[in-house]
Motif scaffolding. Structure first.
Motif, PDB file in Angstrom:
ATOM      1  N   LEU A 122      27.760  30.480  26.455  1.00  0.00           N
ATOM      2  CA  LEU A 122      26.358  30.636  26.082  1.00  0.00           C
ATOM      3  C   LEU A 122      25.479  29.713  26.916  1.00  0.00           C
ATOM      4  O   LEU A 122      25.838  28.559  27.168  1.00  0.00           O
ATOM      5  CB  LEU A 122      26.178  30.311  24.593  1.00  0.00           C
ATOM      6  CG  LEU A 122      26.716  31.356  23.613  1.00  0.00           C
ATOM      7  CD1 LEU A 122      26.500  30.875  22.189  1.00  0.00           C
ATOM      8  CD2 LEU A 122      26.036  32.688  23.817  1.00  0.00           C
ATOM      9  N   GLU A 123      24.316  30.216  27.304  1.00  0.00           N
ATOM     10  CA  GLU A 123      23.385  29.392  28.056  1.00  0.00           C
ATOM     11  C   GLU A 123      22.706  28.412  27.125  1.00  0.00           C
ATOM     12  O   GLU A 123      22.343  28.746  25.999  1.00  0.00           O
ATOM     13  CB  GLU A 123      22.330  30.275  28.727  1.00  0.00           C
ATOM     14  CG  GLU A 123      22.897  31.197  29.780  1.00  0.00           C
ATOM     15  CD  GLU A 123      21.810  32.014  30.429  1.00  0.00           C
ATOM     16  OE1 GLU A 123      20.661  31.916  29.947  1.00  0.00           O
ATOM     17  OE2 GLU A 123      22.097  32.720  31.396  1.00  0.00           O
ATOM     18  N   SER A 124      22.537  27.222  27.577  1.00  0.00           N
ATOM     19  CA  SER A 124      21.847  26.214  26.771  1.00  0.00           C
ATOM     20  C   SER A 124      20.343  26.428  26.858  1.00  0.00           C
ATOM     21  O   SER A 124      19.847  27.170  27.699  1.00  0.00           O
ATOM     22  CB  SER A 124      22.210  24.809  27.276  1.00  0.00           C
ATOM     23  OG  SER A 124      21.756  24.642  28.608  1.00  0.00           O
ATOM     24  N   ASP A 125      19.578  25.754  25.960  1.00  0.00           N
ATOM     25  CA  ASP A 125      18.121  25.875  25.956  1.00  0.00           C
ATOM     26  C   ASP A 125      17.528  25.367  27.268  1.00  0.00           C
ATOM     27  O   ASP A 125      16.544  25.899  27.759  1.00  0.00           O
ATOM     28  CB  ASP A 125      17.533  25.096  24.777  1.00  0.00           C
ATOM     29  CG  ASP A 125      17.917  25.731  23.448  1.00  0.00           C
ATOM     30  OD1 ASP A 125      18.278  26.924  23.475  1.00  0.00           O
ATOM     31  OD2 ASP A 125      17.862  25.043  22.415  1.00  0.00           O
ATOM     32  N   ASP A 126      18.164  24.321  27.832  1.00  0.00           N
ATOM     33  CA  ASP A 126      17.649  23.770  29.089  1.00  0.00           C
ATOM     34  C   ASP A 126      17.775  24.782  30.222  1.00  0.00           C
ATOM     35  O   ASP A 126      16.934  24.835  31.117  1.00  0.00           O
ATOM     36  CB  ASP A 126      18.407  22.490  29.454  1.00  0.00           C
ATOM     37  CG  ASP A 126      18.141  21.378  28.440  1.00  0.00           C
ATOM     38  OD1 ASP A 126      17.090  21.456  27.767  1.00  0.00           O
ATOM     39  OD2 ASP A 126      18.972  20.463  28.330  1.00  0.00           O
TER      40      ASP A 126
ATOM     41  N   ARG B 243      12.143  27.140  31.999  1.00  0.00           N
ATOM     42  CA  ARG B 243      11.803  26.941  33.408  1.00  0.00           C
ATOM     43  C   ARG B 243      10.442  26.259  33.493  1.00  0.00           C
ATOM     44  O   ARG B 243       9.465  26.737  32.905  1.00  0.00           O
ATOM     45  CB  ARG B 243      11.750  28.270  34.150  1.00  0.00           C
ATOM     46  CG  ARG B 243      11.481  28.113  35.651  1.00  0.00           C
ATOM     47  CD  ARG B 243      11.650  29.434  36.354  1.00  0.00           C
ATOM     48  NE  ARG B 243      10.600  30.367  36.006  1.00  0.00           N
ATOM     49  CZ  ARG B 243       9.448  30.478  36.682  1.00  0.00           C
ATOM     50  NH1 ARG B 243       9.230  29.705  37.722  1.00  0.00           N
ATOM     51  NH2 ARG B 243       8.535  31.358  36.310  1.00  0.00           N
ATOM     52  N   MET B 244      10.385  25.152  34.153  1.00  0.00           N
ATOM     53  CA  MET B 244       9.141  24.422  34.308  1.00  0.00           C
ATOM     54  C   MET B 244       8.234  25.159  35.294  1.00  0.00           C
ATOM     55  O   MET B 244       8.678  25.575  36.361  1.00  0.00           O
ATOM     56  CB  MET B 244       9.416  23.002  34.804  1.00  0.00           C
ATOM     57  CG  MET B 244      10.290  22.185  33.865  1.00  0.00           C
ATOM     58  SD  MET B 244       9.536  21.964  32.239  1.00  0.00           S
ATOM     59  CE  MET B 244       8.155  20.926  32.664  1.00  0.00           C
ATOM     60  N   ILE B 245       6.960  25.339  34.907  1.00  0.00           N
ATOM     61  CA  ILE B 245       5.990  26.038  35.746  1.00  0.00           C
ATOM     62  C   ILE B 245       4.923  25.042  36.194  1.00  0.00           C
ATOM     63  O   ILE B 245       4.371  24.307  35.368  1.00  0.00           O
ATOM     64  CB  ILE B 245       5.331  27.205  34.984  1.00  0.00           C
ATOM     65  CG1 ILE B 245       6.399  28.227  34.564  1.00  0.00           C
ATOM     66  CG2 ILE B 245       4.266  27.880  35.832  1.00  0.00           C
ATOM     67  CD1 ILE B 245       5.850  29.387  33.768  1.00  0.00           C
TER      68      ILE B 245
END
Length: 274
Positions: A55-59, A63-65
């Motif tokens: 599973l992908e983590s929240d981090d 994505r920082m914009i």
């Protein structure tokens, strides 16, 4: 045979068994069944992604914009700054600062971005506040709302004026039964348009000249507009030649280009303006 789970191998299964099978064979079969269940349990974890790293983590999902990527959507194309009191033109849905678009409409009736005619005579009728967009701008740009409130507070204090209080929406009283629809005013005149004037062409009845007549002689305009603005309006509406001289008269007074309509109303009175 029994259906196999995704990722697990199918195991052979006998439909008919001889009664003469020994109990030892039955024990062996029980062991095979247990091994099969263990394999299915292990594959179920992989199937639902419970293993480490599946599973992908929240981090990983966030994505920082950079704010510069959003700047074209939250910037006023007139002042090149962040939107303040975001106001949208209903004809083309382009948004500007309220002060910028109101000032622009003093001398033009076209959208400054797409050049569409907003309204033939009163473009301020076709603008609406965009509070949702303004909230987004304040959330994206740190301390922008606080800076604007402080500047507004200092502006009024320096001039000895009362600082306007933010408008608080009034709760709508609820009644039992079918909800009643609250009807507001169908037509509202913006407070910026505080002067009503009547434009008449002296000599038009006698057929003086070959001029295009005014379609609407009643005009509502800001008191900050000057006689020069009125002349430009008349030249455009009547398709006057640049060499044509235009004199604007109110009563017995020949008005100068630099005079504002509010000043004229104060000098000659409310009734004379009409």
């Amino acid at each position: 045979g029994a259906p196999s789970c995704s990722g697990s191998r199918s195991l052979p299964f006998e439909f008919q068994r001889s009664r003469s099978e020994s109990s030892g064979d039955e024990d062996d079969e029980d062991e095979d069944d247990e091994e099969e269940e263990e394999e299915l349990d292990g594959d179920a974890g992989a199937r639902f992604g419970t293993d480490d790293g599946e599973l992908e983590s929240d981090d990983d999902r966030e994505r920082m914009i950079n704010l510069s990527e959003l700047t074209p959507y939250i910037m006023c194309s007139i002042c090149k700054g962040y939107l303040i009191d975001a106001t949208t033109i209903t004809e083309c849905l382009h948004t500007f600062c309220k002060s910028c678009i109101v000032r622009h409409f003093y001398y033009s009736n076209r959208c400054p971005k797409c050049n569409i005619v907003v309204h033939q005579t009163q473009p301020l009728y076709n603008i609406r506040p965009d509070r949702q967009l303004q909230d987004i701008v304040y959330k994206l740009v740190v301390n922008l709302e606080e800076r604007e409130k402080k500047q507004m507070h200092d502006f009024y204090k320096e001039r000895g004026l009362e600082v306007p209080k933010p408008a608080v929406p009034q709760p709508v009283p609820t009644s039992r039964g079918r909800p009643r629809k609250v009807l507001g005013s169908v037509f509202r005149i913006p407070p910026e348009l505080d002067i009503s004037i009547l434009l008449e062409f002296i000599g038009a009845n006698e057929g003086a000249g070959n001029f295009k007549p005014l379609e609407k002689k009643f005009v509502r305009v800001s008191g900050e507009a000057t006689i020069g603005h009125v002349e430009k309006f008349l030249r455009r509406k009547m398709d006057l030649d640049p060499a044509c001289q235009v004199d604007i008269i109110c009563g017995d007074h020949l008005l100068e280009h630099y005079q504002t309509l509010r000043e004229i109303r104060q000098v000659i009175g409310e009734s004379a303006v009409q």
